[in-house]
Enzyme design. Structure first.
Site, mmCIF file in Angstrom:
data_model
loop_
_atom_site.group_PDB
_atom_site.id
_atom_site.type_symbol
_atom_site.label_atom_id
_atom_site.label_comp_id
_atom_site.label_asym_id
_atom_site.label_seq_id
_atom_site.Cartn_x
_atom_site.Cartn_y
_atom_site.Cartn_z
ATOM 1 N N HIS A 162 0.826 -1.210 0.000
ATOM 2 C CA HIS A 162 0.000 0.000 0.000
ATOM 3 C C HIS A 162 0.857 1.255 0.000
ATOM 4 C CE1 HIS A 162 -4.123 -1.370 0.169
ATOM 5 N NE2 HIS A 162 -3.788 -2.308 1.044
ATOM 6 N N GLU A 163 1.926 1.250 0.796
ATOM 7 C CA GLU A 163 2.785 2.433 0.866
ATOM 8 C C GLU A 163 3.526 2.675 -0.440
ATOM 9 O OE1 GLU A 163 2.889 4.667 3.229
ATOM 10 O OE2 GLU A 163 1.363 3.562 4.352
ATOM 11 N N ARG B 130 -4.028 -19.969 -17.389
ATOM 12 C CA ARG B 130 -3.173 -19.089 -18.185
ATOM 13 C C ARG B 130 -1.785 -19.700 -18.366
ATOM 14 N NH1 ARG B 130 -4.366 -12.769 -16.491
ATOM 15 N NH2 ARG B 130 -6.380 -12.619 -17.571
ATOM 16 N N ALA C 241 -1.076 -22.910 -18.252
ATOM 17 C CA ALA C 241 -1.212 -24.076 -19.122
ATOM 18 C C ALA C 241 -1.349 -23.654 -20.584
ATOM 19 C CB ALA C 241 -2.418 -24.907 -18.683
ATOM 20 N N ARG D 205 -0.272 -20.888 -21.934
ATOM 21 C CA ARG D 205 0.972 -20.248 -22.375
ATOM 22 C C ARG D 205 2.005 -21.270 -22.807
ATOM 23 N NH1 ARG D 205 3.379 -16.578 -17.915
ATOM 24 N NH2 ARG D 205 1.423 -15.475 -18.378
ATOM 25 N N ARG E 133 11.017 -19.128 -9.444
ATOM 26 C CA ARG E 133 10.833 -19.402 -10.867
ATOM 27 C C ARG E 133 11.765 -20.539 -11.261
ATOM 28 N NH1 ARG E 133 11.350 -13.969 -14.219
ATOM 29 N NH2 ARG E 133 13.301 -13.874 -13.047
ATOM 30 N N GLY F 293 7.644 -13.192 -15.517
ATOM 31 C CA GLY F 293 6.827 -13.046 -14.320
ATOM 32 C C GLY F 293 7.670 -12.962 -13.065
ATOM 33 N N GLY G 30 6.886 -14.986 -10.264
ATOM 34 C CA GLY G 30 6.736 -16.212 -9.494
ATOM 35 C C GLY G 30 5.709 -16.098 -8.392
ATOM 36 N N GLY H 191 2.149 -16.078 -9.222
ATOM 37 C CA GLY H 191 0.869 -16.644 -9.659
ATOM 38 C C GLY H 191 0.542 -17.959 -8.967
#
Length: 453
Positions: A249-250, A359, A361, A363, A405, A416, A418, A420
């Site tokens: 948030h910060e 997603r 799978a 990809r 990853r 990405g 790592g 997800g």
């Protein structure tokens, strides 16, 4: 010193338990000969003594008038019982009214001699009693009686006659006592193991019950220590999740200012490679912060607020988007999802978990992706498969860790962070489910989710 020898210590419980068990068995076995001896030396009943006395009186009277009848006396049907047999012996123990002493008779005579007084004893098929001492013409004689009868025998005589059965009963009794002791010690240990497994599976609120904690032995101390450890772990994890959420948030505040400054610069006509790069990195940072906030939200879901929904209804939009994405990449998505599958869940977090898996799978699949769901007992199993390159077997468990990853091209080319699969695992754990990954024998990756229904 007093604490070392406390009765609540497991060592003392084990020692006392096995000691008492062995002592009890030894005492019971040792008592059998004593009980048998007391039974063997039972006093001669008054009724049988009267039978012997009347027969002796008749012998004395007959011998006084006809001495030759003493040697011809047979002792049949005396005492008012046609099955009773009386035996006459001289002072040297020789049988006068029979050819020879039977084994049972000799055994009983030795027992009576050892006892030193008239006794009665129930053999397997005969009741023996005597002796009744009397004299005729200065010679001493003794009368013995035998009454064929199958009277019930005391249980300890049955055990004394059947040594193997007695040994088997002793082993069974000791096994029962030891089993009770093992149950007393094993039950709280099983509860500790169940609590430890639940804690390892992400149920941070799981604790050992109060009954186990109130035990005064080492198991109770271990249960209290486990609960204290679980409290510390839960507090640490919640603090970590709050920290991630607060930091995310910060970070959004300066990131928003940066994006605003970039927008103003572009509005003023300032363009360039460096400015474009700054804009790209700002977008990536915005996506990363969104992923971190989503991970924090999923882990802080309240399980008590879950409601029962149809799985197909929850995933309808996710599956439509996945079909469209697969079609754009010229890949085939097969969906096997019965309409009647229902389970308690948070629609948003579960949809996000399945979306991440689909997603990935799509990809990495070469041409085909498959999603199937089936109810087995009290669980619903969801399986997502693809025919892509798969993942190294040593990394199948690590892929669900945040920011991990794999070293294979399956993740390195995606760019990405790592998060997800970490979000997916957090969502599954929040639903008290399990998730695992495995390489298919024919190639590709298979993700299996099991959720309670």
């Amino acid at each position: 010193m007093a604490r070392i020898f406390s009765a609540n210590r497991i060592f003392i419980k084990l020692l006392l338990g096995f000691w008492l068990c062995s002592s009890l068995i030894i005492a019971l076995v040792a008592l059998l000969p004593l009980l048998q001896q007391n039974y063997d030396r039972a006093p001669l009943p008054a009724k049988l003594e009267q039978v012997l006395a009347r027969s002796a009186k008749q012998l004395q009277d007959n011998a006084a008038a006809h001495p030759e009848k003493l040697l011809r006396w047979q002792g049949h049907r005396h005492g008012g019982n046609k099955h009773m047999r009386l035996f006459l012996t001289d002072e040297e123990g020789r049988l006068l009214n029979g050819r020879r002493n039977s084994r049972t008779m000799r055994h009983f005579m030795l027992m009576a001699e050892e006892a030193g007084h008239p006794i009665s004893h129930q053999f397997r098929d005969d009741l023996m009693f005597g002796p009744y001492q009397f004299a005729i013409n200065g010679n001493h004689y003794a009368l013995w009686g035998r009454l064929p009868a199958r009277h019930p025998r005391p249980w300890f005589l049955f055990l004394a006659d059947n040594i193997m059965l007695t040994l088997g009963l002793a082993i069974a009794l000791s096994g029962l006592i030891c089993a009770l002791l093992a149950w007393h010690l094993g039950k709280p240990l099983r509860q500790l193991k169940q609590s430890a497994d639940a804690l390892a599976n992400g149920e941070l609120g799981c604790r050992v019950n109060e009954q186990t904690c109130r035990r005064g032995d080492e198991i109770g101390q271990l249960a209290n220590a486990f609960n204290a450890m679980a409290d510390a772990i839960e507090q640490t994890m919640h603090s970590q999740q709050r920290l991630i959420s607060d930091v995310s948030h910060e970070l959004r505040t300066p990131l928003t200012r940066l994006q605003l400054a970039l927008a103003l610069a572009r509005k003023q006509g300032l363009e360039g490679k460096e400015l474009s790069r700054i804009g790209y990195e700002a977008e990536q940072l915005e996506l990363l912060i969104s992923e971190l906030l989503e991970l924090s939200r999923v882990k802080n879901r309240d399980l008590d607020k879950m409601k029962v929904y149809e799985l197909a209804e929850t995933l309808s939009q996710v599956l439509d988007d996945a079909e469209f994405e697969a079609e754009q990449q010229h890949k085939q998505l097969t969906i096997i999802l019965p309409e009647d599958l229902c389970l308690p869940h948070h629609p948003r977090s579960l949809s996000r978990a399945i979306e991440n898996l689909l997603r990935n799978a799509i990809r990495y699949a070469d041409s085909h992706i498959r999603l199937s769901a089936v109810q087995q007992g009290k669980h619903i199993n969801i399986v997502i498969e693809d025919d892509g390159p798969g993942i190294d077997a040593s990394e199948l468990e690590a892929i669900f860790r945040p920011f991990y990853r794999p070293h294979t091209a399956r993740e390195r080319e995606s760019g990405g962070w790592g998060l997800g699969l970490a979000i997916t695992q957090a969502a599954v754990t929040a639903h008290r489910g399990t998730i695992s990954a495995a390489n298919r024998p024919q190639g590709g990756l298979m993700i299996r989710i099991s959720l309670p229904c």
